[in-house]
Design a protein around this motif. Structure first.
Motif, PDB file in Angstrom:
ATOM      1  N   ARG A 141      -3.627  -1.774  -8.300  1.00  0.00           N
ATOM      2  CA  ARG A 141      -2.270  -1.947  -7.765  1.00  0.00           C
ATOM      3  C   ARG A 141      -1.457  -2.827  -8.714  1.00  0.00           C
ATOM      4  O   ARG A 141      -1.814  -3.968  -8.983  1.00  0.00           O
ATOM      5  CB  ARG A 141      -2.313  -2.579  -6.375  1.00  0.00           C
ATOM      6  N   THR A 142      -0.351  -2.279  -9.194  1.00  0.00           N
ATOM      7  CA  THR A 142       0.426  -2.991 -10.210  1.00  0.00           C
ATOM      8  C   THR A 142       1.172  -4.193  -9.651  1.00  0.00           C
ATOM      9  O   THR A 142       1.500  -5.123 -10.396  1.00  0.00           O
ATOM     10  CB  THR A 142       1.439  -2.029 -10.854  1.00  0.00           C
ATOM     11  N   GLU A 143       1.466  -4.191  -8.351  1.00  0.00           N
ATOM     12  CA  GLU A 143       2.236  -5.289  -7.770  1.00  0.00           C
ATOM     13  C   GLU A 143       1.333  -6.376  -7.186  1.00  0.00           C
ATOM     14  O   GLU A 143       1.822  -7.346  -6.615  1.00  0.00           O
ATOM     15  CB  GLU A 143       3.165  -4.747  -6.675  1.00  0.00           C
ATOM     16  N   MET A 200       0.823  -1.205   0.000  1.00  0.00           N
ATOM     17  CA  MET A 200       0.000   0.000   0.000  1.00  0.00           C
ATOM     18  C   MET A 200       0.861   1.261   0.000  1.00  0.00           C
ATOM     19  O   MET A 200       0.531   2.248  -0.663  1.00  0.00           O
ATOM     20  CB  MET A 200      -0.944  -0.013   1.204  1.00  0.00           C
ATOM     21  N   LEU A 201       1.967   1.242   0.737  1.00  0.00           N
ATOM     22  CA  LEU A 201       2.826   2.423   0.787  1.00  0.00           C
ATOM     23  C   LEU A 201       3.378   2.775  -0.591  1.00  0.00           C
ATOM     24  O   LEU A 201       3.474   3.953  -0.958  1.00  0.00           O
ATOM     25  CB  LEU A 201       3.991   2.199   1.763  1.00  0.00           C
ATOM     26  N   ARG A 202       3.749   1.762  -1.355  1.00  0.00           N
ATOM     27  CA  ARG A 202       4.320   2.017  -2.675  1.00  0.00           C
ATOM     28  C   ARG A 202       3.279   2.517  -3.677  1.00  0.00           C
ATOM     29  O   ARG A 202       3.644   3.019  -4.741  1.00  0.00           O
ATOM     30  CB  ARG A 202       4.991   0.751  -3.201  1.00  0.00           C
ATOM     31  N   GLN A 203       2.014   2.379  -3.329  1.00  0.00           N
ATOM     32  CA  GLN A 203       0.946   2.798  -4.245  1.00  0.00           C
ATOM     33  C   GLN A 203       0.169   3.999  -3.705  1.00  0.00           C
ATOM     34  O   GLN A 203      -0.914   4.308  -4.200  1.00  0.00           O
ATOM     35  CB  GLN A 203      -0.030   1.627  -4.461  1.00  0.00           C
ATOM     36  N   ARG A 204       0.687   4.667  -2.695  1.00  0.00           N
ATOM     37  CA  ARG A 204      -0.037   5.769  -2.069  1.00  0.00           C
ATOM     38  C   ARG A 204      -0.483   6.809  -3.079  1.00  0.00           C
ATOM     39  O   ARG A 204       0.317   7.310  -3.881  1.00  0.00           O
ATOM     40  CB  ARG A 204       0.867   6.472  -1.051  1.00  0.00           C
ATOM     41  N   ASP A 205      -1.767   7.158  -3.036  1.00  0.00           N
ATOM     42  CA  ASP A 205      -2.244   8.302  -3.822  1.00  0.00           C
ATOM     43  C   ASP A 205      -2.839   9.380  -2.922  1.00  0.00           C
ATOM     44  O   ASP A 205      -3.345  10.381  -3.403  1.00  0.00           O
ATOM     45  CB  ASP A 205      -3.271   7.859  -4.867  1.00  0.00           C
ATOM     46  N   ASP A 206      -2.768   9.163  -1.614  1.00  0.00           N
ATOM     47  CA  ASP A 206      -3.280  10.131  -0.644  1.00  0.00           C
ATOM     48  C   ASP A 206      -2.211  10.349   0.422  1.00  0.00           C
ATOM     49  O   ASP A 206      -2.099   9.590   1.381  1.00  0.00           O
ATOM     50  CB  ASP A 206      -4.575   9.620  -0.012  1.00  0.00           C
ATOM     51  N   LEU A 228      14.811  10.798   9.683  1.00  0.00           N
ATOM     52  CA  LEU A 228      13.479  10.401  10.118  1.00  0.00           C
ATOM     53  C   LEU A 228      13.550   9.823  11.527  1.00  0.00           C
ATOM     54  O   LEU A 228      14.249   8.844  11.776  1.00  0.00           O
ATOM     55  CB  LEU A 228      12.891   9.363   9.152  1.00  0.00           C
ATOM     56  N   ILE A 229      12.793  10.430  12.440  1.00  0.00           N
ATOM     57  CA  ILE A 229      12.804  10.025  13.845  1.00  0.00           C
ATOM     58  C   ILE A 229      11.554   9.226  14.198  1.00  0.00           C
ATOM     59  O   ILE A 229      11.618   8.249  14.955  1.00  0.00           O
ATOM     60  CB  ILE A 229      12.903  11.262  14.761  1.00  0.00           C
ATOM     61  N   ALA A 230      10.410   9.625  13.664  1.00  0.00           N
ATOM     62  CA  ALA A 230       9.151   8.928  13.957  1.00  0.00           C
ATOM     63  C   ALA A 230       8.280   8.939  12.714  1.00  0.00           C
ATOM     64  O   ALA A 230       8.314   9.881  11.911  1.00  0.00           O
ATOM     65  CB  ALA A 230       8.424   9.598  15.118  1.00  0.00           C
ATOM     66  N   TYR A 231       7.497   7.876  12.574  1.00  0.00           N
ATOM     67  CA  TYR A 231       6.642   7.741  11.401  1.00  0.00           C
ATOM     68  C   TYR A 231       5.364   7.023  11.808  1.00  0.00           C
ATOM     69  O   TYR A 231       5.387   6.058  12.584  1.00  0.00           O
ATOM     70  CB  TYR A 231       7.350   6.948  10.307  1.00  0.00           C
ATOM     71  N   LEU A 232       4.226   7.500  11.280  1.00  0.00           N
ATOM     72  CA  LEU A 232       2.931   6.872  11.515  1.00  0.00           C
ATOM     73  C   LEU A 232       2.192   6.798  10.185  1.00  0.00           C
ATOM     74  O   LEU A 232       2.196   7.761   9.413  1.00  0.00           O
ATOM     75  CB  LEU A 232       2.122   7.676  12.535  1.00  0.00           C
ATOM     76  N   ALA A 233       1.576   5.642   9.917  1.00  0.00           N
ATOM     77  CA  ALA A 233       0.842   5.448   8.669  1.00  0.00           C
ATOM     78  C   ALA A 233      -0.587   5.015   8.951  1.00  0.00           C
ATOM     79  O   ALA A 233      -0.845   4.254   9.892  1.00  0.00           O
ATOM     80  CB  ALA A 233       1.538   4.398   7.803  1.00  0.00           C
ATOM     81  N   LEU A 234      -1.504   5.506   8.136  1.00  0.00           N
ATOM     82  CA  LEU A 234      -2.905   5.087   8.176  1.00  0.00           C
ATOM     83  C   LEU A 234      -3.200   4.250   6.934  1.00  0.00           C
ATOM     84  O   LEU A 234      -2.730   4.566   5.840  1.00  0.00           O
ATOM     85  CB  LEU A 234      -3.831   6.311   8.199  1.00  0.00           C
TER      86      LEU A 234
END
Length: 272
Positions: free
Chosen positions: A178-180, A31-37, A50-56
């Motif tokens: 999604r291409t993958e 999903m990360l590689r296909q992000r459109d938002d 990069l110290i911190a990262y959060l994904a929805l």
């Protein structure tokens, strides 16, 4: 879309966290590689690092949350800051259900969750296939999904994964380009009996959305399908993994019989 540099910094931080804590984070790279938002990703950086990262990750009306903080920079409220930003986006987008995801052995994640208004919901096992001899079954056909298969796939998602029809259709729209990722229909004796999805990324294949119609269960179609899929992926040079909900003992035994081994559990907490 996320830039290659952003994806690289996320991967570097993920590897550092996993090695330090002896865990495996579920960052849904397909999903990360296909992000459109890009409003679904939250970064905190210091001096270009990069110290911190959060994904929805949105699945219809449900959103899943996963994140991490550099081990040397923890307990400084970086994740909580990102979480407050994410909550605002979640509310703006109208998600109805929030699931917080963490490896079951992550001490720091459980400490943070203990300070939040959430309750344990369920766990799932991350499984990896260990090489063994698999015989191909000739009475199962696996074909590419067609646009005319949408209603069938949505119907199976409703039955197998407890989704509403609206959520199932939204999820189908999200994944169809999604291409993958590859969607297949399982055919036995000329009849469509199930479906399965496979993503292929950097030598790793992951199985998703595997379901057999209730009226065709108990006939061995599930085991035959998995054997054929895993055998083909292995011959193509891929390692093979999947996730299964811990309470789904039938599916768990099916995967184990084919050679899948549990490598870690992921816990999900429902935000109240």
């Amino acid at each position: 879309m996320l830039t290659n540099e952003q994806l690289h910094t996320i991967e570097v931080l993920q590897k550092e966290c996993e090695q330090t804590d002896n865990i495996q984070l579920k960052l849904n790279w397909d999903m990360l590689r296909q992000r459109d938002d890009l409003s679904m990703d939250f970064f905190y950086e210091e001096n270009g690092q990069l110290i911190a990262y959060l994904a929805l990750y949105g699945f219809g009306s449900t959103v899943e949350v996963c994140g991490m903080v550099k081990p040397s920079a923890r307990r400084k409220h970086h994740f909580s800051t990102l979480w407050l930003q994410a909550l605002q986006v979640i509310q703006e987008k109208g998600f109805q259900k929030i699931l917080l995801n963490t490896p079951d052995s992550s001490v720091t994640a459980k400490e943070w969750l203990a300070t939040q208004s959430c309750t344990y919901d369920f766990s799932e096992f991350q499984m990896q296939w260990e090489q063994q001899l698999l015989e191909k079954s000739e009475d199962i056909l696996i074909r590419q999904s067609l646009p005319s298969d949408v209603d069938f796939e949505v119907h199976l998602d409703v039955l197998a994964f407890n989704l509403s029809e609206d959520d199932a259709r939204i999820h189908h729209e999200d994944i169809k380009d999604r291409t993958e990722e590859h969607r297949f229909i399982i055919v036995a004796d000329g009849t469509d009996v199930g479906k399965i999805r496979v993503s292929k990324i950097d030598g790793e294949a992951y199985i998703y959305g595997f379901a057999i119609s209730p009226e065709f269960q108990g006939k061995g179609y599930g085991g035959k399908t998995l054997r054929n899929i895993v055998k083909q992926l292995h011959e193509e040079g891929y390692s093979v993994g999947l996730d299964v909900e811990a309470k789904n003992m039938h599916a768990l035994r099916l995967y184990e019989n084919i050679g899948f081994k549990s490598i870690q559990a992921q816990d999900y907490y429902l935000w109240n």
